[in-house]
Design a protein around this motif. Sequence first.
Motif, short mmCIF file in Angstrom:
data_model
loop_
_atom_site.label_atom_id
_atom_site.label_comp_id
_atom_site.label_asym_id
_atom_site.label_seq_id
_atom_site.Cartn_x
_atom_site.Cartn_y
_atom_site.Cartn_z
N GLN A 128 33.87 10.33 16.04
CA GLN A 128 35.05 10.71 15.29
C GLN A 128 35.92 11.73 16.00
OE1 GLN A 128 33.28 11.79 11.45
NE2 GLN A 128 34.59 10.28 10.49
N ALA A 140 29.98 8.60 13.16
CA ALA A 140 30.25 9.81 12.37
C ALA A 140 29.09 10.78 12.51
CB ALA A 140 30.50 9.46 10.91
N SER A 146 29.40 14.70 8.62
CA SER A 146 29.81 14.06 7.36
C SER A 146 31.07 14.70 6.77
CB SER A 146 28.68 14.16 6.34
OG SER A 146 28.31 15.52 6.15
N LEU A 154 34.05 12.57 5.90
CA LEU A 154 33.82 11.58 4.84
C LEU A 154 34.18 12.12 3.47
CD1 LEU A 154 30.32 10.22 5.97
CD2 LEU A 154 32.59 9.49 6.73
N ALA A 164 27.28 6.46 9.64
CA ALA A 164 27.11 7.86 9.25
C ALA A 164 25.65 8.23 9.43
CB ALA A 164 27.54 8.07 7.80
N TYR A 165 25.39 9.25 10.26
CA TYR A 165 24.02 9.66 10.56
C TYR A 165 23.52 10.64 9.50
CZ TYR A 165 25.18 7.51 15.01
OH TYR A 165 25.57 6.62 15.99
N THR A 166 23.56 10.21 8.26
CA THR A 166 23.14 11.01 7.13
C THR A 166 22.82 10.05 5.99
OG1 THR A 166 23.77 12.83 5.66
CG2 THR A 166 25.53 11.33 6.35
N VAL A 214 25.45 13.60 1.16
CA VAL A 214 26.90 13.72 1.31
C VAL A 214 27.61 13.90 -0.02
CG1 VAL A 214 28.99 12.53 2.10
CG2 VAL A 214 26.90 12.43 3.46
N VAL A 259 30.97 2.68 4.22
CA VAL A 259 30.19 3.51 5.12
C VAL A 259 28.76 2.96 5.19
CG1 VAL A 259 29.29 5.82 5.55
CG2 VAL A 259 31.58 5.54 4.58
N PHE A 316 25.28 4.13 5.90
CA PHE A 316 24.44 5.33 6.06
C PHE A 316 23.15 4.92 6.77
CE2 PHE A 316 27.06 6.55 2.40
CZ PHE A 316 27.45 7.83 2.78
N HIS A 333 25.80 19.87 11.82
CA HIS A 333 25.33 18.65 11.16
C HIS A 333 24.01 18.14 11.75
CE1 HIS A 333 25.46 14.36 9.81
NE2 HIS A 333 25.93 14.93 8.73
#
Length: 394
Positions: free
Chosen positions: A117, A137, A140, A143, A189-191, A196, A205, A207, A303
């Motif tokens: 990002q 991403a 987060s 987002l 998204a690495y979560t 989030v 997204v 995840f 993060h």
Amino acid sequence: MTDPSGFLFVVPPFTGHVNPTVPVAADLVARGHRVAWTGVPGTVEHLLPFDAVFLPATSSEVTSYAADMGARRSDLRGAAAFKFLQEEVLLPLGDAMVDGVDAAVEAFGADVLVVDQQALAGAVVGRRRGLPWATSATTSAELVDPLSGLPRVAEAMHRRRVELQVAHGIAPEAAEAGDLRVSEHLLLAYTAAELVGPLAIDSPVTFVGPSLGDRPEEDDFPWDTLDADRPTVLVSLGTLNAEAGTRFWQVAADACRDQPWQAVFVAPPSLVPDRPANVVVRPRVPQLALLQRVDAVVSHAGHNTVCESLAAGLPLVLAPIRDDQPVVADQVVQAGAGVRVRFARVRAEELRSAISTALTDEGLRAAATGIAKSFASAGGAAAAASALVELARP
């Protein structure tokens, strides 16, 4: 298997944004695909496997510029820091990288771009060439719209991203309709959604949880200095903030002095001149291995460190400094897995109390364990690789 594809990772010169790509790339290679990275030379290569393909996207002058800008923003906080990061670092860096990323696509024969990002040039090149591209991403914050309370600043940043696209050959109407931070094809998204909370973007997204895998780590840590019978706390301000934490390190040392726990500080030893006997100070540590040995983490709310800690089921004490860190800290507190202190104003007794809470509060530990389970079920690097392979299908 499907025909092999070429995946080009476009990354900024920040450790926390490169590290998650390494296990994903390893999984893609294990499936028979080709991978390479492109970015700022001198800032990325040492984070990659020894046999990795790296294609420089800029000159050495840009390397110096990026380092200088990172240092200059160290005293900024809140919206001012976020605005500076966008206007003085990410947008100029994106402009400087476009031609190099385009050349890397050509030289490598990329079929898919995996674009951090904060590496805006990758999104510009993907749109201009009509290539499938995925957003990586690694934070987060984007987002959940970190500038929701500052609409004029948000609009100004949008205008600058539109101008960047138009300057590099994208039609104004297409530039206006798209957001360089959010791919219309795939957003990794690495979560996890549980951490989030409500999203502020329309795009779907995926995840995948933290991307850990077998990330290479230098391990010269003196493990025999840790007492297996004492609780252990890891204290880290990340790779970009350790030098900015002179006051914080002294406060942390005073907070830990004569306590029943032991601590590992990831800091230059010169910043902790009066080191307590129960504190180990190291300029770098094998973080993934160490997280398996500690009981709680004190963090700047970066993060990667947050998600890696929660993946290990560890409660957090959060002292956010700037950029996305306050947003990430709030997410952890809202999820019940951490407590927050003021980075610039925290006192030793306050930090001591927060560490004690993180070590003893069963509610915090239960919440952290729950997030760890959601991370594990998301699939990590393998899930990210599967989504990318699907994107590459004709």
